[in-house]
Design a protein around this motif. Structure first.
Motif, PDB file in Angstrom:
ATOM      1  N   VAL A   1       0.850  -1.469   0.130  1.00 44.02           N
ATOM      2  CA  VAL A   1      -0.329   0.469  -0.417  1.00 44.02           C
ATOM      3  C   VAL A   1       0.971   0.957   0.103  1.00 44.02           C
ATOM      4  O   VAL A   1       1.742   1.183   0.599  1.00 44.02           O
ATOM      5  CB  VAL A   1      -1.367   0.156   0.920  1.00 44.02           C
ATOM      6  N   GLU A   2       0.540   1.855  -1.150  1.00 44.99           N
ATOM      7  CA  GLU A   2       1.127   3.471  -0.576  1.00 44.99           C
ATOM      8  C   GLU A   2       0.349   4.625  -0.203  1.00 44.99           C
ATOM      9  O   GLU A   2       1.183   5.298   0.381  1.00 44.99           O
ATOM     10  CB  GLU A   2       1.935   3.709  -2.333  1.00 44.99           C
ATOM     11  N   ALA A   3      -0.478   4.647  -0.720  1.00 46.15           N
ATOM     12  CA  ALA A   3      -1.698   4.892  -0.196  1.00 46.15           C
ATOM     13  C   ALA A   3      -2.950   4.648   0.267  1.00 46.15           C
ATOM     14  O   ALA A   3      -3.572   4.412  -0.179  1.00 46.15           O
ATOM     15  CB  ALA A   3      -1.828   6.388  -0.983  1.00 46.15           C
ATOM     16  N   ALA A   4      -3.547   5.051   1.003  1.00 47.71           N
ATOM     17  CA  ALA A   4      -5.097   5.066   2.019  1.00 47.71           C
ATOM     18  C   ALA A   4      -5.725   6.294   2.653  1.00 47.71           C
ATOM     19  O   ALA A   4      -5.878   7.329   3.211  1.00 47.71           O
ATOM     20  CB  ALA A   4      -4.666   3.775   2.892  1.00 47.71           C
ATOM     21  N   SER A   5      -6.925   6.434   1.655  1.00 48.44           N
ATOM     22  CA  SER A   5      -7.748   7.808   1.663  1.00 48.44           C
ATOM     23  C   SER A   5      -8.897   7.257   1.324  1.00 48.44           C
ATOM     24  O   SER A   5      -9.429   6.755   1.317  1.00 48.44           O
ATOM     25  CB  SER A   5      -7.664   8.120   0.587  1.00 48.44           C
ATOM     26  N   ALA A   6      -9.770   7.889   2.803  1.00 58.09           N
ATOM     27  CA  ALA A   6     -11.412   7.771   3.009  1.00 58.09           C
ATOM     28  C   ALA A   6     -11.625   8.338   3.179  1.00 58.09           C
ATOM     29  O   ALA A   6     -11.209   9.841   3.170  1.00 58.09           O
ATOM     30  CB  ALA A   6     -11.312   6.821   4.244  1.00 58.09           C
ATOM     31  N   ASP A   7     -13.178   8.706   2.791  1.00 58.43           N
ATOM     32  CA  ASP A   7     -13.978   9.974   2.312  1.00 58.43           C
ATOM     33  C   ASP A   7     -14.819   9.518   3.262  1.00 58.43           C
ATOM     34  O   ASP A   7     -15.689   8.462   3.007  1.00 58.43           O
ATOM     35  CB  ASP A   7     -14.471   9.928   1.054  1.00 58.43           C
ATOM     36  N   LEU A   8     -15.469  10.277   4.146  1.00 63.07           N
ATOM     37  CA  LEU A   8     -15.834   9.918   5.416  1.00 63.07           C
ATOM     38  C   LEU A   8     -17.402   9.994   4.542  1.00 63.07           C
ATOM     39  O   LEU A   8     -18.635   9.849   4.423  1.00 63.07           O
ATOM     40  CB  LEU A   8     -15.960  11.113   6.687  1.00 63.07           C
ATOM     41  N   ALA A   9     -17.591  11.176   3.711  1.00 58.74           N
ATOM     42  CA  ALA A   9     -19.139  11.734   2.628  1.00 58.74           C
ATOM     43  C   ALA A   9     -19.632  10.533   1.447  1.00 58.74           C
ATOM     44  O   ALA A   9     -21.371  10.267   2.169  1.00 58.74           O
ATOM     45  CB  ALA A   9     -19.023  12.829   2.696  1.00 58.74           C
ATOM     46  N   THR A  10     -18.902   9.970   1.071  1.00 60.98           N
ATOM     47  CA  THR A  10     -19.104   8.426   0.502  1.00 60.98           C
ATOM     48  C   THR A  10     -19.215   7.536   1.031  1.00 60.98           C
ATOM     49  O   THR A  10     -19.627   6.606   0.564  1.00 60.98           O
ATOM     50  CB  THR A  10     -18.292   9.169  -0.907  1.00 60.98           C
ATOM     51  N   LYS A  11     -18.287   7.570   2.412  1.00 60.52           N
ATOM     52  CA  LYS A  11     -18.157   6.240   2.957  1.00 60.52           C
ATOM     53  C   LYS A  11     -17.129   5.189   2.214  1.00 60.52           C
ATOM     54  O   LYS A  11     -16.822   4.127   2.215  1.00 60.52           O
ATOM     55  CB  LYS A  11     -19.508   5.419   3.374  1.00 60.52           C
ATOM     56  N   LEU A  12     -16.580   5.894   1.010  1.00 64.71           N
ATOM     57  CA  LEU A  12     -15.480   5.040   0.332  1.00 64.71           C
ATOM     58  C   LEU A  12     -13.791   5.279   0.853  1.00 64.71           C
ATOM     59  O   LEU A  12     -13.438   6.395   1.431  1.00 64.71           O
ATOM     60  CB  LEU A  12     -15.552   5.531  -1.431  1.00 64.71           C
ATOM     61  N   VAL A  13     -12.822   4.098   0.942  1.00 66.46           N
ATOM     62  CA  VAL A  13     -12.165   3.452   0.599  1.00 66.46           C
ATOM     63  C   VAL A  13     -11.096   4.058  -0.475  1.00 66.46           C
ATOM     64  O   VAL A  13     -11.675   2.503  -0.464  1.00 66.46           O
ATOM     65  CB  VAL A  13     -11.809   2.810   1.511  1.00 66.46           C
ATOM     66  N   THR A  14     -10.242   4.339  -0.971  1.00 69.42           N
ATOM     67  CA  THR A  14      -9.414   3.902  -2.144  1.00 69.42           C
ATOM     68  C   THR A  14      -8.634   4.020  -1.816  1.00 69.42           C
ATOM     69  O   THR A  14      -7.032   4.725  -1.066  1.00 69.42           O
ATOM     70  CB  THR A  14      -9.561   5.514  -2.914  1.00 69.42           C
ATOM     71  N   VAL A  15      -7.634   2.968  -2.275  1.00 70.68           N
ATOM     72  CA  VAL A  15      -6.317   2.832  -1.969  1.00 70.68           C
ATOM     73  C   VAL A  15      -5.243   2.276  -2.535  1.00 70.68           C
ATOM     74  O   VAL A  15      -5.826   1.546  -3.892  1.00 70.68           O
ATOM     75  CB  VAL A  15      -6.131   0.775  -0.896  1.00 70.68           C
ATOM     76  N   THR A  16      -4.322   2.642  -2.806  1.00 72.48           N
ATOM     77  CA  THR A  16      -3.317   2.472  -4.393  1.00 72.48           C
ATOM     78  C   THR A  16      -2.079   2.142  -3.670  1.00 72.48           C
ATOM     79  O   THR A  16      -1.504   2.022  -2.263  1.00 72.48           O
ATOM     80  CB  THR A  16      -2.965   3.887  -5.400  1.00 72.48           C
ATOM     81  N   GLY A  17      -1.944   0.965  -4.856  1.00 71.52           N
ATOM     82  CA  GLY A  17      -0.301   0.674  -4.026  1.00 71.52           C
ATOM     83  C   GLY A  17       0.078  -0.733  -5.461  1.00 71.52           C
ATOM     84  O   GLY A  17      -1.035  -0.535  -6.422  1.00 71.52           O
ATOM     85  N   SER A  18       1.329  -1.723  -5.442  1.00 66.50           N
ATOM     86  CA  SER A  18       1.612  -2.217  -5.900  1.00 66.50           C
ATOM     87  C   SER A  18       1.091  -4.169  -5.365  1.00 66.50           C
ATOM     88  O   SER A  18       1.431  -4.592  -4.292  1.00 66.50           O
ATOM     89  CB  SER A  18       2.855  -2.561  -5.875  1.00 66.50           C
TER      90      SER A  18
END
Length: 70
Positions: free
Chosen positions: A34-51
């Protein structure tokens, strides 16, 4: 050639505050690849980027933070 960048998105309906977001991002950040993890409270979505991301490991990290991933 570089390693292919991946993005995974999970819905985490249990997140309800800034602490929730931080807990989920912190646990995901500990997962190998995992290089980055970003959680959006409004949409309840978590986006994870990495390899070489493993779905099971990412879901386990969200569970470790105290939430369920959909």
């Amino acid at each position: 050639m570089g390693v292919m960048q991946q993005t995974s998105v999970y819905r985490v309906p249990g997140m309800s505050c800034g602490h929730c977001v931080q807990a989920v991002e912190t646990e995901l950040g500990r997962v190998e690849g995992v290089e980055a993890a970003s959680a959006d409270l409004a949409t309840k979505l978590v986006t994870v980027t990495g390899s070489a991301l493993e779905d099971a490991a990412l879901r386990a990290a969200i569970v470790a933070a105290g939430y369920e991933a959909e």
